[in-house]
Design a protein around this motif. Structure first.
Motif, PDB file in Angstrom:
ATOM      1  N   ASP A   6      -4.326  10.304  -2.706  1.00 19.08           N
ATOM      2  CA  ASP A   6      -3.899   8.919  -2.484  1.00 19.08           C
ATOM      3  C   ASP A   6      -2.975   8.449  -3.613  1.00 19.08           C
ATOM      4  N   ILE A   7      -2.166   7.448  -3.316  1.00 22.44           N
ATOM      5  CA  ILE A   7      -1.135   7.010  -4.250  1.00 22.44           C
ATOM      6  C   ILE A   7      -1.711   6.419  -5.532  1.00 22.44           C
ATOM      7  N   TYR A   8      -2.931   5.886  -5.477  1.00 22.05           N
ATOM      8  CA  TYR A   8      -3.548   5.329  -6.686  1.00 22.05           C
ATOM      9  C   TYR A   8      -3.953   6.445  -7.643  1.00 22.05           C
ATOM     10  N   GLU A   9      -4.663   7.438  -7.125  1.00 22.42           N
ATOM     11  CA  GLU A   9      -5.105   8.558  -7.964  1.00 22.42           C
ATOM     12  C   GLU A   9      -3.914   9.406  -8.418  1.00 22.42           C
ATOM     13  N   LEU A  10      -2.842   9.385  -7.624  1.00 28.96           N
ATOM     14  CA  LEU A  10      -1.635  10.127  -7.969  1.00 28.96           C
ATOM     15  C   LEU A  10      -0.903   9.481  -9.145  1.00 28.96           C
ATOM     16  N   GLY A  11      -1.245   8.239  -9.435  1.00 28.21           N
ATOM     17  CA  GLY A  11      -0.624   7.545 -10.570  1.00 28.21           C
ATOM     18  C   GLY A  11       0.654   6.815 -10.206  1.00 28.21           C
ATOM     19  N   LEU A  12       0.857   6.555  -8.924  1.00 27.27           N
ATOM     20  CA  LEU A  12       2.073   5.860  -8.500  1.00 27.27           C
ATOM     21  C   LEU A  12       1.977   4.342  -8.668  1.00 27.27           C
ATOM     22  N   ILE A  13       0.759   3.827  -8.800  1.00 30.34           N
ATOM     23  CA  ILE A  13       0.565   2.379  -8.963  1.00 30.34           C
ATOM     24  C   ILE A  13       0.465   2.076 -10.456  1.00 30.34           C
ATOM     25  N   TYR A  14       1.436   1.328 -10.960  1.00 33.78           N
ATOM     26  CA  TYR A  14       1.442   0.972 -12.381  1.00 33.78           C
ATOM     27  C   TYR A  14       0.677  -0.314 -12.664  1.00 33.78           C
ATOM     28  N   ASP A  15       0.731  -1.279 -11.740  1.00 34.33           N
ATOM     29  CA  ASP A  15       0.055  -2.553 -11.989  1.00 34.33           C
ATOM     30  C   ASP A  15      -0.178  -3.292 -10.675  1.00 34.33           C
ATOM     31  N   VAL A  16      -1.291  -4.011 -10.614  1.00 34.31           N
ATOM     32  CA  VAL A  16      -1.610  -4.895  -9.491  1.00 34.31           C
ATOM     33  C   VAL A  16      -1.882  -6.263 -10.098  1.00 34.31           C
ATOM     34  N   MET A  17      -1.048  -7.241  -9.725  1.00 29.85           N
ATOM     35  CA  MET A  17      -1.195  -8.589 -10.274  1.00 29.85           C
ATOM     36  C   MET A  17      -1.530  -9.548  -9.145  1.00 29.85           C
TER      37      MET A  17
ATOM     38  N   ALA B  14     -12.018  -9.584  -8.531  1.00 26.90           N
ATOM     39  CA  ALA B  14     -12.658  -8.982  -7.350  1.00 26.90           C
ATOM     40  C   ALA B  14     -11.619  -8.653  -6.283  1.00 26.90           C
ATOM     41  N   LEU B  15     -10.638  -9.549  -6.108  1.00 30.80           N
ATOM     42  CA  LEU B  15      -9.587  -9.288  -5.134  1.00 30.80           C
ATOM     43  C   LEU B  15      -8.749  -8.088  -5.586  1.00 30.80           C
ATOM     44  N   GLY B  16      -8.486  -7.994  -6.884  1.00 29.15           N
ATOM     45  CA  GLY B  16      -7.745  -6.848  -7.415  1.00 29.15           C
ATOM     46  C   GLY B  16      -8.461  -5.540  -7.109  1.00 29.15           C
ATOM     47  N   GLU B  17      -9.792  -5.540  -7.250  1.00 33.82           N
ATOM     48  CA  GLU B  17     -10.579  -4.335  -6.952  1.00 33.82           C
ATOM     49  C   GLU B  17     -10.513  -4.000  -5.458  1.00 33.82           C
ATOM     50  N   LYS B  18     -10.517  -5.020  -4.622  1.00 30.55           N
ATOM     51  CA  LYS B  18     -10.419  -4.819  -3.177  1.00 30.55           C
ATOM     52  C   LYS B  18      -9.048  -4.229  -2.825  1.00 30.55           C
TER      53      LYS B  18
END
Length: 107
Positions: A29-40, A9-13
């Motif tokens: 936005d940087i997420y839709e642009l594909g700049l975020i590879y992973d959120v841990m 849930a925190l990852g989704e937030k």
């Protein structure tokens, strides 16, 4: 009894926050642009974000990762945040979401 930590849930937030950060040269936005590879997220609420930039010479190479870190750390549940930049694999337009491609007239 210790409260169970819902890292998913925190990852989704965190992803929702990332979707409020835009590349200054591209209206996506940087997420839709594909700049975020992973959120841990670990059980101590420490966050590590693996991201890239559109190019190694990106004009916001210093400020964008800092903005990501500050925005994620602003969430009450987050203890700390580390942003790691990688160029492996290098960013390409194929990493963009369908939504981003549509926004940029690529579909």
């Amino acid at each position: 009894m210790e409260q169970e930590i819902d890292t998913e849930a925190l990852g989704e937030k965190i992803v929702r926050v990332l979707k409020t950060i835009y590349d200054p040269e591209i209206p996506v936005d940087i997420y839709e642009l594909g700049l975020i590879y992973d959120v841990m997220v670990n059980t101590d609420y420490d966050v590590k974000i693996l991201m890239t930039l559109t190019t190694p010479n990106c004009p916001v190479a210093e400020s964008l990762p800092q903005e990501v870190e500050e925005r994620v750390k602003s969430l009450d549940e987050v203890n700390g945040c580390e942003v790691e930049i990688t160029f492996d694999p290098p960013w390409t337009q194929e990493l963009m979401s369908e939504e981003a491609k549509l926004e940029l007239g690529m579909l």
